[in-house]
Design a protein around this motif. Structure first.
Motif, short mmCIF file in Angstrom:
data_model
loop_
_atom_site.label_atom_id
_atom_site.label_comp_id
_atom_site.label_asym_id
_atom_site.label_seq_id
_atom_site.Cartn_x
_atom_site.Cartn_y
_atom_site.Cartn_z
N GLN A 60 35.32 57.97 26.24
CA GLN A 60 35.86 57.25 27.40
C GLN A 60 36.90 56.25 26.93
O GLN A 60 36.95 55.90 25.75
N ASP A 61 37.75 55.78 27.86
CA ASP A 61 38.69 54.72 27.52
C ASP A 61 37.92 53.45 27.16
O ASP A 61 36.80 53.22 27.62
N GLU A 62 38.55 52.62 26.34
CA GLU A 62 37.91 51.38 25.92
C GLU A 62 37.73 50.43 27.10
O GLU A 62 38.43 50.51 28.11
N ARG A 63 36.79 49.53 26.92
CA ARG A 63 36.61 48.49 27.93
C ARG A 63 37.91 47.73 28.18
O ARG A 63 38.68 47.46 27.25
N TRP A 64 38.12 47.35 29.44
CA TRP A 64 39.23 46.47 29.84
C TRP A 64 40.60 47.04 29.45
O TRP A 64 41.57 46.30 29.37
N SER A 65 40.67 48.35 29.19
CA SER A 65 41.94 48.93 28.74
C SER A 65 42.80 49.42 29.90
O SER A 65 43.94 49.82 29.70
N ALA A 66 42.26 49.39 31.12
CA ALA A 66 43.00 49.91 32.28
C ALA A 66 42.81 48.96 33.46
O ALA A 66 42.40 49.37 34.55
N LEU A 67 43.13 47.69 33.25
CA LEU A 67 42.87 46.70 34.28
C LEU A 67 43.68 46.94 35.55
O LEU A 67 43.26 46.56 36.64
N GLN A 68 44.84 47.59 35.43
CA GLN A 68 45.66 47.83 36.60
C GLN A 68 44.93 48.73 37.61
O GLN A 68 44.93 48.46 38.81
N TRP A 69 44.31 49.80 37.13
CA TRP A 69 43.69 50.78 38.03
C TRP A 69 42.21 51.03 37.74
O TRP A 69 41.55 51.76 38.48
N GLY A 70 41.66 50.45 36.70
CA GLY A 70 40.31 50.83 36.26
C GLY A 70 39.17 50.30 37.11
O GLY A 70 38.07 50.86 37.08
N HIS A 71 39.36 49.20 37.81
CA HIS A 71 38.36 48.66 38.73
C HIS A 71 37.08 48.17 38.04
O HIS A 71 36.05 48.00 38.70
N GLU A 72 37.12 47.91 36.73
CA GLU A 72 35.91 47.43 36.07
C GLU A 72 35.44 46.09 36.66
O GLU A 72 34.26 45.91 36.98
N LEU A 73 36.37 45.15 36.76
CA LEU A 73 36.02 43.84 37.29
C LEU A 73 35.71 43.92 38.78
O LEU A 73 34.83 43.21 39.29
#
Length: 620
Positions: free
Chosen positions: A135-148
């Motif tokens: 998987q992609d690393e944590r916090w590596s796609a803040l624009q579209w990743g929706h983690e937060l």
């Protein structure tokens, strides 16, 4: 059941003009909203859980716990958030119904929490889309990743739990605390200077900080809010305004960009303004709200006129047939308006909440509670196609209510709103209680000086405008009743024993201050009659048309009642109320025939099958 000094409510500011009354203080006992709460509790929540299971979004947590991800993961990058919204809805429903430890609702809640807990990493990280091998690393796609974004909904679920079952040992509050601690470490003032592409973590952190007494969560929410407008998310096709990253929150002139993102961010900014006593930020938000409601909001209260980016249009850009008016944007608008109401006490915010509740939120679910509108058009040009009850629909392309969507943020958002709705009915201050929304209900609370306020509300609102408040316990206090902006010539009457008095009430609110006795009655009669509304002359798309409203409800013409396509008619007279229905004189363009057509509330459209429909009807 609840400590009234800490209301069981989604929003409990430390500072503000008004205090919300929570689920332990207000109970909706029937009527329009009571019926919807009942369907939500018996049908919608079960439906949502079933689809979270069958779509694989809840099993994603099992795969994470088993260490087999990314193989088998299903759903979009934000699918985790729907589980958290479902948990929040369950928590409010458990509080609303006072479900016991052994009840089905409580057991369902705990089973889901156990599955979520098993997927959390030792340092508090929790997401099924990022951070593992493959998987992609944590916090590596803040624009579209929706983690937060996903974590923000986790925090709101934990708030619902701590406010309704503070002594529960299910583990959700600890899960949220560990995740929030991680966010503060990773994104604090001396750490990663970044924001999420979809605002939500801000509002979740702010309320979690209030609920748990953790100022650093509120400070982190403030950091995220202030970081907007620096362009850190980069340029995209629709511009940085899509993320509200083009100008700072303080410098914006109106809500813009993605409508849900904008409302969630504004809600968080209002939380920050309240907690930090930041009057300049609050003033900026109030000015933005004013312009947005005047120029960028539909007559239904819906927001968002762009399909491609689910976004606000420019001022006065409100085409009815291209209205996106996402259900979640309506809920976000309620969140923002409620915070401004608590901060200021001004009735205009409760007015918009009422409009949006009746004409956006109530419109989304079908009568069975198992199908939903994602977008809420104001003009359906072609009859819809019934959705396959077992299928998953593209979000905005469903022309009738659909059981589930590939992006299914709206069903659990509706569910958590209905489950917590009693917390939006009334507020209190040092002097008394204010009724903000009208529904059959019981209100029991304690004022700061120890006075007990207890009364019951009976009403058929919005079928009629009679609101009757019966005092249930002797007390001296001020009872304030909201008078909607459409209500002219209102009178409030007070009966105590054989004595009766009355006085006129102006738009905004009317207050009665006295030493009430058990059995005293305060009556407000609102003029629930059909009225024609003309659009602002700057709205090109509906110039020369009218909309018909009755009380808080927007009415529509449907082809089922017309016997022809709604595009074939022109209004030729005023609305008439006859036999409990509103009828409108119209002329057929095709035949020049004049007849009457019955109108239905907008929230009921498409309940009887495929049809064409319109809110704005031409007069020429």
């Amino acid at each position: 059941m609840f400590d009234t000094t800490t209301p069981a409510a989604p929003v409990v500011p430390t500072r503000g003009r008004l205090r919300p009354l929570g689920l332990g203080e207000v109970h909706i006992t029937g009527g329009f909203w009571g019926d919807r709460q009942a369907v939500n509790g018996t049908a919608t929540l079960t439906h949502i859980e079933s689809r979270l299971e069958s779509e694989g979004w809840l099993p994603n947590f099992d795969l994470a716990a088993a260490g087999t991800l990314p193989a088998g993961r299903r759903g979009r990058e934000f699918a985790d958030s729907e589980i958290y919204k479902y948990l929040e809805a369950l928590a409010w429903e458990i509080g609303r119904t006072d479900a016991a430890a052994g009840d089905d609702l409580e057991q369902r809640f705990r089973r889901v929490v156990d599955r979520v807990a098993a997927a959390q990493e030792p340092d508090g990280y929790l997401n099924t889309m990022f951070g593992r091998d493959g998987q992609d690393e944590r916090w590596s796609a803040l624009q579209w990743g929706h983690e937060l974004y996903c974590l923000g909904h986790l925090f709101q679920a934990a708030v619902a739990r701590v406010r309704t079952r503070p002594d529960a040992d299910d583990g959700l509050i600890d899960i949220a605390r560990r995740a929030a601690d991680l966010v503060c470490r990773e994104f604090g003032a001396d750490a990663r200077d970044a924001i999420c592409g979809h605002s939500e973590v801000e509002v979740g952190l702010a309320e979690l900080g209030r609920a748990l007494g953790e100022q650093r969560y509120i400070d982190q929410a403030a950091l995220f809010v202030e970081r907007h407008g620096r362009g850190s998310l980069g340029e995209i096709e629709w511009g940085r305004s899509y993320f509200q990253d083009d100008v700072s929150v303080r410098d914006a002139e109106a809500l813009r960009g993605h409508s849900v993102r904008a409302n969630y961010l504004s809600s968080a900014a209002a939380d920050v303004a309240a907690e930090l006593s930041d009057d300049s930020l609050l003033d900026a938000l109030r000015a933005q709200w004013d312009r947005t409601i005047e120029r960028r909001t539909y007559v239904t209260g819906g927001q968002g006129s762009h399909h491609q980016d689910e976004a606000f249009g420019d001022d006065w850009e409100l085409p009815p047939d291209r209205a996106y008016s996402e259900t979640c944007a309506g809920i976000g608008s309620i969140m923002f308006s409620w915070r401004l109401l608590l901060a200021t006490g001004e009735a205009q915010y409760a007015d918009l909440i009422e409009r949006t509740l009746f004409n956006v939120v109530a419109t989304s679910p079908g009568d069975d509670g198992r199908s939903f509108f994602y977008a809420n058009t104001l003009h359906q040009r072609t009859p819809g196609i019934p959705a396959d009850p077992d299928a998953t629909s593209p979000r905005a392309s469903s022309s009738l209510r659909a059981p589930w969507f590939e992006v299914s943020c709206c069903p659990p958002n509706v569910a958590r709103t209905f489950a917590s709705l009693a917390a939006y009915v009334a507020t209190a201050d040092d002097d008394g209680v204010q009724l903000q929304q009208y529904a059959p209900s019981s209100v029991r609370t304690v004022l700061p000086d120890g006075r007990i306020v207890a009364f019951d509300v009976s009403t058929n609102y919005p079928a009629d405008g009679d609101v009757r408040v019966t005092i249930a316990e002797d007390a001296e206090f001020t009872l304030t009743l909201r008078v909607p902006s459409w209500a002219d010539g209102v009178v409030v009457r007070v009966r105590s024993g054989d004595e009766e008095s009355s006085e006129p009430a102006s738009v905004g609110s009317v207050s009665v201050t006295r030493a009430f006795r058990t059995g005293d009655v305060v009556e407000l009669s609102l003029p629930i009659t059909a009225r024609a509304t003309t659009p602002h002359p700057m709205v090109d798309a509906v110039r020369g048309s009218i909309a018909i409203e009755r009380g808080p409800e927007v009415l529509v013409v449907e082809s089922i009642d017309l016997g022809a396509d709604v595009g074939d008619v022109v209004v030729v007279g005023d609305p008439i109320e006859r036999d409990g229905r509103v009828v409108l004189p119209v002329r057929r363009r095709s035949t020049d025939e004049v007849s009457e057509v019955a109108l239905v509330p907008y929230h009921d459209w498409a309940q009887r099958g495929p049809s064409t429909m319109r809110v704005w009807i031409p007069t020429t």
